[in-house]
Design a protein around this motif. Structure first.
Motif, PDB file in Angstrom:
ATOM      1  N   ASP A   1       2.890 -43.074  25.323  1.00 32.02           N
ATOM      2  CA  ASP A   1       2.391 -44.546  25.189  1.00 32.02           C
ATOM      3  C   ASP A   1       0.771 -44.575  25.407  1.00 32.02           C
ATOM      4  N   TYR A   2       0.114 -45.051  24.749  1.00 37.63           N
ATOM      5  CA  TYR A   2      -1.301 -45.298  24.599  1.00 37.63           C
ATOM      6  C   TYR A   2      -1.754 -46.683  24.235  1.00 37.63           C
ATOM      7  N   LYS A   3      -2.601 -47.315  24.966  1.00 39.90           N
ATOM      8  CA  LYS A   3      -3.207 -48.705  24.566  1.00 39.90           C
ATOM      9  C   LYS A   3      -2.222 -49.451  24.083  1.00 39.90           C
ATOM     10  N   GLY A   4      -0.735 -49.366  24.601  1.00 43.53           N
ATOM     11  CA  GLY A   4       0.377 -50.209  24.228  1.00 43.53           C
ATOM     12  C   GLY A   4       1.028 -49.695  22.859  1.00 43.53           C
ATOM     13  N   ILE A   5       0.777 -48.434  22.435  1.00 43.88           N
ATOM     14  CA  ILE A   5       1.366 -48.006  21.129  1.00 43.88           C
ATOM     15  C   ILE A   5       2.385 -47.104  21.494  1.00 43.88           C
ATOM     16  N   ASN A   6       3.420 -46.914  21.126  1.00 48.51           N
ATOM     17  CA  ASN A   6       4.107 -45.650  21.201  1.00 48.51           C
ATOM     18  C   ASN A   6       4.694 -45.085  19.988  1.00 48.51           C
ATOM     19  N   LYS A   7       4.470 -45.614  18.871  1.00 49.92           N
ATOM     20  CA  LYS A   7       4.980 -45.070  17.688  1.00 49.92           C
ATOM     21  C   LYS A   7       3.798 -45.077  16.436  1.00 49.92           C
ATOM     22  N   VAL A   8       3.545 -44.196  15.723  1.00 52.86           N
ATOM     23  CA  VAL A   8       2.787 -44.061  14.628  1.00 52.86           C
ATOM     24  C   VAL A   8       3.302 -43.465  13.401  1.00 52.86           C
ATOM     25  N   ASP A   9       2.586 -44.012  12.245  1.00 53.87           N
ATOM     26  CA  ASP A   9       3.145 -43.403  10.990  1.00 53.87           C
ATOM     27  C   ASP A   9       2.234 -42.248  10.529  1.00 53.87           C
ATOM     28  N   LEU A  10       2.683 -41.094  10.413  1.00 54.96           N
ATOM     29  CA  LEU A  10       1.908 -39.857  10.144  1.00 54.96           C
ATOM     30  C   LEU A  10       2.009 -39.753   8.631  1.00 54.96           C
ATOM     31  N   VAL A  11       0.697 -39.601   8.050  1.00 55.03           N
ATOM     32  CA  VAL A  11       0.423 -39.377   6.577  1.00 55.03           C
ATOM     33  C   VAL A  11      -0.446 -38.149   6.263  1.00 55.03           C
ATOM     34  N   SER A  12      -0.092 -37.238   5.535  1.00 49.80           N
ATOM     35  CA  SER A  12      -0.786 -35.976   5.197  1.00 49.80           C
ATOM     36  C   SER A  12      -1.852 -36.151   4.088  1.00 49.80           C
ATOM     37  N   LEU A  13      -3.011 -35.600   3.940  1.00 54.81           N
ATOM     38  CA  LEU A  13      -3.889 -35.666   2.873  1.00 54.81           C
ATOM     39  C   LEU A  13      -4.176 -34.484   2.342  1.00 54.81           C
ATOM     40  N   ASP A  14      -4.169 -34.429   1.059  1.00 51.89           N
ATOM     41  CA  ASP A  14      -4.463 -32.908   0.510  1.00 51.89           C
ATOM     42  C   ASP A  14      -6.050 -32.938   0.161  1.00 51.89           C
ATOM     43  N   ASP A  15      -6.569 -31.725  -0.247  1.00 57.72           N
ATOM     44  CA  ASP A  15      -7.973 -31.416  -0.365  1.00 57.72           C
ATOM     45  C   ASP A  15      -8.545 -32.667  -1.113  1.00 57.72           C
ATOM     46  N   ILE A  16      -7.918 -32.847  -2.436  1.00 61.76           N
ATOM     47  CA  ILE A  16      -8.574 -33.753  -3.241  1.00 61.76           C
ATOM     48  C   ILE A  16      -8.904 -35.032  -2.629  1.00 61.76           C
ATOM     49  N   GLN A  17      -7.832 -35.412  -1.868  1.00 61.22           N
ATOM     50  CA  GLN A  17      -7.873 -36.805  -1.371  1.00 61.22           C
ATOM     51  C   GLN A  17      -8.863 -36.818  -0.255  1.00 61.22           C
ATOM     52  N   PHE A  18      -9.080 -35.711   0.527  1.00 62.21           N
ATOM     53  CA  PHE A  18     -10.416 -35.566   1.328  1.00 62.21           C
ATOM     54  C   PHE A  18     -11.565 -35.928   0.648  1.00 62.21           C
ATOM     55  N   GLU A  19     -11.725 -35.299  -0.464  1.00 64.02           N
ATOM     56  CA  GLU A  19     -12.991 -35.267  -1.093  1.00 64.02           C
ATOM     57  C   GLU A  19     -13.337 -36.738  -1.624  1.00 64.02           C
ATOM     58  N   TRP A  20     -11.987 -37.386  -2.377  1.00 61.66           N
ATOM     59  CA  TRP A  20     -12.330 -38.651  -2.600  1.00 61.66           C
ATOM     60  C   TRP A  20     -12.638 -39.800  -1.457  1.00 61.66           C
ATOM     61  N   ALA A  21     -12.229 -39.392  -0.127  1.00 57.16           N
ATOM     62  CA  ALA A  21     -12.332 -40.050   0.795  1.00 57.16           C
ATOM     63  C   ALA A  21     -13.806 -40.309   1.152  1.00 57.16           C
ATOM     64  N   ASP A  22     -14.385 -39.094   0.815  1.00 59.16           N
ATOM     65  CA  ASP A  22     -15.697 -39.059   0.956  1.00 59.16           C
ATOM     66  C   ASP A  22     -16.819 -39.641  -0.092  1.00 59.16           C
ATOM     67  N   GLU A  23     -16.189 -39.489  -1.285  1.00 56.00           N
ATOM     68  CA  GLU A  23     -16.921 -39.808  -2.400  1.00 56.00           C
ATOM     69  C   GLU A  23     -16.723 -41.475  -2.809  1.00 56.00           C
ATOM     70  N   GLU A  24     -15.520 -42.237  -2.471  1.00 58.33           N
ATOM     71  CA  GLU A  24     -15.249 -43.561  -2.560  1.00 58.33           C
ATOM     72  C   GLU A  24     -15.571 -44.205  -1.236  1.00 58.33           C
ATOM     73  N   LYS A  25     -16.008 -43.330  -0.315  1.00 52.97           N
ATOM     74  CA  LYS A  25     -16.713 -44.043   0.952  1.00 52.97           C
ATOM     75  C   LYS A  25     -15.554 -45.015   1.772  1.00 52.97           C
ATOM     76  N   TRP A  26     -14.188 -44.232   1.988  1.00 54.53           N
ATOM     77  CA  TRP A  26     -13.246 -44.677   2.401  1.00 54.53           C
ATOM     78  C   TRP A  26     -13.762 -44.844   4.170  1.00 54.53           C
ATOM     79  N   THR A  27     -14.755 -44.226   4.453  1.00 56.20           N
ATOM     80  CA  THR A  27     -15.383 -44.110   5.656  1.00 56.20           C
ATOM     81  C   THR A  27     -16.751 -43.808   5.455  1.00 56.20           C
ATOM     82  N   LYS A  28     -17.680 -44.585   6.446  1.00 53.59           N
ATOM     83  CA  LYS A  28     -19.006 -43.981   6.294  1.00 53.59           C
ATOM     84  C   LYS A  28     -19.307 -42.691   7.156  1.00 53.59           C
ATOM     85  N   ASP A  29     -18.328 -42.535   8.025  1.00 51.23           N
ATOM     86  CA  ASP A  29     -18.383 -41.384   8.708  1.00 51.23           C
ATOM     87  C   ASP A  29     -17.998 -40.004   8.298  1.00 51.23           C
TER      88      ASP A  29
END
Ligand SMILES: Nc1ncnc2c1ncn2[C@@H]1O[C@H](COP(=O)(O)OP(=O)(O)OP(=O)(O)O)[C@@H](O)[C@H]1O
Ligand SMILES: [Mg+2]
Lengths: 776, 227
Positions: free
Chosen positions: A498-526
């Motif tokens: 239990d953390y901040k009222g959550i006890n369940k999450v959905d876990l998703v894996s990303l492969d290399d190319i998706q990590f690249e896109w995340a950067d390239e397509e600005k899914w995040t600025k970080d």
């Protein structure tokens, strides 16, 4: 001649050339407003047609009411159409089969299939209990036709039907399963024997011009329907204008603001040209006053004279507007197609025409106010003395400047009102540009072009378990026509401490190319956090969602590990399930879940992939028991919409640039015409054409400078306001000073000013000295 | 009976160092039906005087009484209507409306008064002015004399009791000048109208009933020339 006002049409005919500019101004405003509103109208009609096709032609959907209540609601005078439907196995999780394919079964009345939704593509509604309509894909998959019989195998029984028609349901098209549509009584037979309880949904469409919002509230109150049992067809309700949906409201506001800006531009342009027109006819108005015209009569005269221009300008403007709308519609329809092909081709928008005429007349009336007053204030003395007095209170100071430059500057600042008008019209161009560029930013954010990650096909295991093996993925990857296949592991409802009222999450894996896109397509600025999540152990990413309390820096216990959230995706295609989404790299996913396969495999096709390549992929998927969904059509529509909007936005920017250019040139030309007699006199006493040009240039420079200052001072806050209410509010991007736009508009105004000086000074040069002195 | 009475009218343009005293305490009367000429050097204040008499401009001081009415005590709107009905103007530069024909130019003031032109009177005027066969011509198709005659027609159409003319013959040659002046005189006699005319033309001033001389803003009344 019956009245003194009969002079107007006579004198307009004679002074046609002088009023040409004004007529062009009015025509332009009428044209623009007609075109904008017509296009908005066409857009709404398009949306309506598409919404009908996609979401059905209904406004509200009600669940959990009795049949009697449903009937009672349908009897309301504001209800135009009513339909009912029910379904079994709509999520195709249970074992219902037709010809070996997974099947969903739906029951409905005739209205549902023929009016609320226009789904039947062939044949007719199943009138009798042993008839059925089946989804169109059954034709390919099973090779059936109208009149053939099919068998529905259910966990508890078997039912025979004759096919009475085919349907195409845009929502279920992607799935590799069939949909069986029955009439209500046939459906209830199946439902009862299968032991399912009813889950009726009633759809209602209201009459046109009804306040939908009010009707919905009345129904809710009268039948005591809780909010969760009543659904709205957001797009359809939005199109009635009674929506609470903010994006559509934003559209309305945008159209309103644009027209207002055009109105202002029109008023400034016309007021400017009328003002100089009045200045040139001071003697005439003085004479009218002398022979007994009252101030009121002069005001009426000038106003009617202006309205008289509308007689020519309004028909031309609205005609042009309609034609341009047709051309734009045709361009959208044939050039882009897809979702836009249902745009009406030769549609005539009454709203557009009415708004155009309204704006034209209002513009003229507002614009005529000050010149009319000015004309009425002309002293009758001017007619007697014959010499028009241009009041100059200051003598020019030619100490530091050349005489002609000093004269030009003094011309610009001689009349406060003139300076104000000119500054206003220069500034307006900049304000228009800056405010529109904020709307352009909105489009850029709201509509994405197809991004690199967009899959053409994807296949998923029915229960989202990770049983698409890496081997299969490699296999697909090496198939003909496949450019790339990439997968994601998924583990739903993963328990965490239990953390901040959550006890369940959905876990998703990303492969290399998706990590690249995340950067390239600005899914995040970080990108630093992203890099860590990719490389480091126990570093994960979460997806921003208003119900997700997890933030960067939080530590959660996943299995035996403590994982740190090092990055938050704000704009990603992943997520949106019931639980907060946690993304991690494949290694970590395997360690936490013990799974190495994928739950979803996305496929991008080569450009030259053929249909047979695709069927090969389809059979590969089916052989392994997965569902294949085809996203190509959807993608094409997204792309089409994006291009359509881009064209529209750039079209508007182009038109605005044109208005600005025209406005600036017109203003300068007007101010030159007003002084042409004076210029003639100067030339006759020996001023060279070059000096004259310098004088006009100096005058223009004053307007340009004041216009730039005022335009930027007023335009940047408007840009900020628009940006914050359109972009920041929806997409969270913070406003930054629009430096590029400021630069572009400044350069544009400068170029326009140079052109504006060049044209009239050329005109003067080409005139003989005597002509200039004589011309009026 | 006096139609017009000016009582110590003064006009000062501007103020301070650059003040121009264009009229200085001018008083005179003009009886009904008289033809008065105003003479004087350029810049002496003749036009200024005429503007005051016609109510086109307000004096700094003094009163102007026409037909027993103090015109500057009237409101702007009623002064306009008074002027429309009682005063006719004739300008040096004709000031016709170039888009309108002779006939239309003449009836224009009547239209401004929302009345129907009196057809018979219009015909009579056209005949007296010798413009019968030119009625459908535009001003640019007329000679200077014909244009000025049209302007006279426009001034007479409302049957004003006072006609003010500022150098009406300034742009005309001598033949046309005398034609225009005799017309004006005949008309005024016929309709019992009072005329005040600025002129530099000696012949005209000599034929006037009375001559007023303005010099440097001061008016001298030479009285009736011929008894
Ligand atoms: N609007 C004005 N502002 C300042 N001064 C003026 C104005 N109008 C006239 N004046 C001055 O008043 C004086 C009289 O001018 P007015 O026009 O009455 O002369 P005039 O006798 O008609 O001359 P002309 O025979 O040349 O027409 C002149 O000195 C002139 O400079
Ligand atoms: Mg004068």
């Amino acid at each position: 001649m019956r009245s003194y006002l009969s002079l107007i049409p006579i004198s307009v005919r004679v002074r046609r050339k002088q009023s040409l500019m004004t007529v062009i101004c009015i025509t332009l405003s009428v044209f623009l407003v007609t075109a904008i509103f017509s296009m908005a109208d066409m857009g709404i009609r398009l949306e309506e047609a598409n919404a009908k096709q996609k979401h059905g032609s209904w406004h509200i959907l009600i669940r959990d009411i009795s049949d009697e209540e449903a009937e009672e609601i349908s009897a309301r005078p504001d209800v135009a159409a009513f339909s009912v439907q029910d379904a079994i196995n709509y999520n195709i999780k249970e074992d219902y089969y037709i010809g070996g394919k997974k099947a969903a079964v739906a029951g409905m009345n005739k209205t549902f299939l023929t009016d609320t939704f226009d789904y039947i593509t062939e044949g007719r509604f199943p009138e009798t209990d042993n008839e059925a309509v089946i989804s169109e894909n059954a034709k390919d998959i099973m090779g059936v036709n109208i009149g053939d019989s099919i068998t529905l195998n259910t966990p508890l029984g078997k039912y025979e039907y004759t096919i009475s028609g085919f349907e195409h349901d845009a929502n279920t098209y992607m799935y590799d399963a069939v949909l069986l549509c029955l009439n209500m009584s046939a459906f209830d037979n199946v439902r009862i024997s299968e032991g399912k309880s009813p889950a009726r949904e009633y759809c209602y469409r209201f009459n046109k011009y009804i306040n939908v919002r009010k009707s919905i509230n009345e129904i809710k109150e009268q039948f005591n329907i809780p909010d969760e049992n009543i659904g709205e067809n957001v797009v359809m309700v939005g199109l009635t204008g009674f929506s609470e949906n903010s994006v559509l409201q934003g559209m309305y506001i945008t159209a309103g603001v644009l027209s207002l800006l055009i109105l202002i531009a029109g008023v400034l342009m016309i007021a400017g040209s009328m003002n100089s027109n009045i200045t040139q006819r001071t003697e005439f108005f003085g004479m009218l006053r002398c022979i007994g015209a009252s101030k009121k009569q002069i005001i009426r005269f000038v106003r009617l004279e202006a309205l008289n221009w509308c007689k020519i300008a309004v028909p031309i403007g609205s005609g042009l507007g309609i034609i341009v709308t047709w051309i734009l519609c045709a361009a959208l329809k044939f050039g882009i197609g897809g979702e836009l092909s249902s745009i009406p081709l030769f549609g005539i928008s009454l709203t557009g025409i009415v708004c155009g005429i309204f704006v034209g007349i209002i513009t003229v009336l507002i614009a005529a106010r000050s010149p009319a007053k000015k004309a009425s204030k002309v002293s009758p003395v001017t007619a007697v003395s014959g010499n028009v007095k241009v009041k100059t209170h200051r003598s020019i100071s030619a100490k530091f400047l050349k005489t002609e430059t000093a004269l030009g500057i003094s011309h610009a600042s001689a009349s406060k009102k003139n300076l104000l008008l000119m500054t206003g019209s220069f500034a307006l161009s900049i304000i228009l540009f800056l405010s529109f560029s904020a709307i352009h930013d909105w489009t850029r954010h709201a509509l994405n072009d197809l991004q690199p990650h967009t899959p053409d096909l994807s296949f998923a295991s029915a229960d989202l378990s990770c049983n698409i093996t890496g081997e299969l993925a490699d296999n697909v990857n090496s198939m003909r026509g496949v450019k790339r296949a990439f997968g994601r592991g998924f583990k739903g409802d993963l328990a965490i401490d239990d953390y901040k009222g959550i006890n369940k999450v959905d876990l998703v894996s990303l492969d290399d190319i998706q990590f690249e896109w995340a950067d390239e397509e600005k899914w995040t600025k970080d990108s630093v956090g992203l890099e860590r999540a990719y490389k480091e152990k126990n570093c994960v990413i979460t997806v921003f969602d208003k119900d997700n309390p997890l933030e960067k820096g939080d530590k959660i216990k996943l299995g035996d590990d403590i994982a740190e959230i090092v990055c938050v995706f704000t704009d990603s295609p992943i997520g949106g399930g019931g639980n907060p989404t946690i993304l991690c790299n494949e290694k970590m996913f395997a360690r936490l879940t013990g799974e190495t396969g994928y739950a979803v495999l996305d496929i991008q096709l080569e450009k030259n992939a053929t249909e047979s390549n695709i069927s090969a992929i389809r059979s590969q998927a089916e052989a392994n028991g997965f569902l294949l969904s085809d996203r190509r059509e959807n993608n094409r529509e997204i792309e089409g919409t994006y291009y359509a909007f881009t064209i529209l936005v750039y079209g508007f920017i182009g038109i605005i640039a044109m208005i600005a250019l025209f406005n600036i040139m017109n203003s300068i030309s007007m101010s030159v015409s007003a002084r042409i007699k004076q210029y003639g006199a100067m030339r006759s006493v020996g001023m060279s054409a070059r000096q004259l040009t310098d004088m006009i240039a100096a005058e223009t420079a004053v307007y340009t400078f004041c216009g730039l200052v005022v335009g930027l001072v007023a335009g940047i806050p408007i840009n900020k306001l628009f940006f914050e209410s359109f972009v920041t509010a929806y997409f969270g991007t913070a406003w930054e000073p629009p430096l590029a736009e400021v630069f572009i508009s400044a350069v544009f105004v400068l170029i326009a000013s140079i052109l504006a000086v060049y044209a009239p000074s050329n005109r003067i040069k080409n005139m003989s000295v005597a002509d200039t002195a004589r011309s009026e | 009976m006096d139609l017009l009475e000016a009582i110590s009218v003064s006009k000062t343009y501007g103020g301070g160092d650059t003040a121009v005293h264009a009229l200085k305490d001018v008083s005179f009367t003009v009886p009904k039906g008289e033809f008065t000429a105003v003479v004087g050097e350029s810049g002496s204040g003749k036009t200024t005087l005429l503007n005051m008499l016609g109510g086109l401009d307000t004096p700094t001081d003094g009163k102007v009484i026409i037909d027993g009415k103090d015109i500057f005590s009237m409101k702007e709107s009623s002064l306009t209507i008074f002027r429309r009905r009682n005063i006719g103007f004739i300008f040096q530069s004709f000031n016709l409306i170039p888009e309108l024909t002779v006939e239309q130019n003449i009836i224009f003031p009547v239209l401004l008064d929302y009345r129907k032109p009196d057809k018979a009177y219009l015909e009579e005027l056209l005949k007296v002015l010798g413009l019968e066969d030119r009625r459908c011509y535009l001003p640019c198709q007329l000679s200077g004399g014909q244009q000025q005659r049209t302007a006279i027609g426009r001034a007479l159409i409302t049957r004003p009791s006072l006609i003010l003319a500022d150098e009406p013959t300034g742009n005309l040659d001598s033949r046309n000048s005398s034609e225009v002046i005799s017309l004006l005189k005949n008309a005024s006699k016929k309709y019992e109208q009072t005329i005040i005319m600025i002129t530099h033309n000696r012949a005209i001033s000599q034929s006037a009933d009375r001559v007023l001389q303005v010099s440097d803003g001061i008016l001298t009344d030479f009285g009736r020339c011929r008894e």
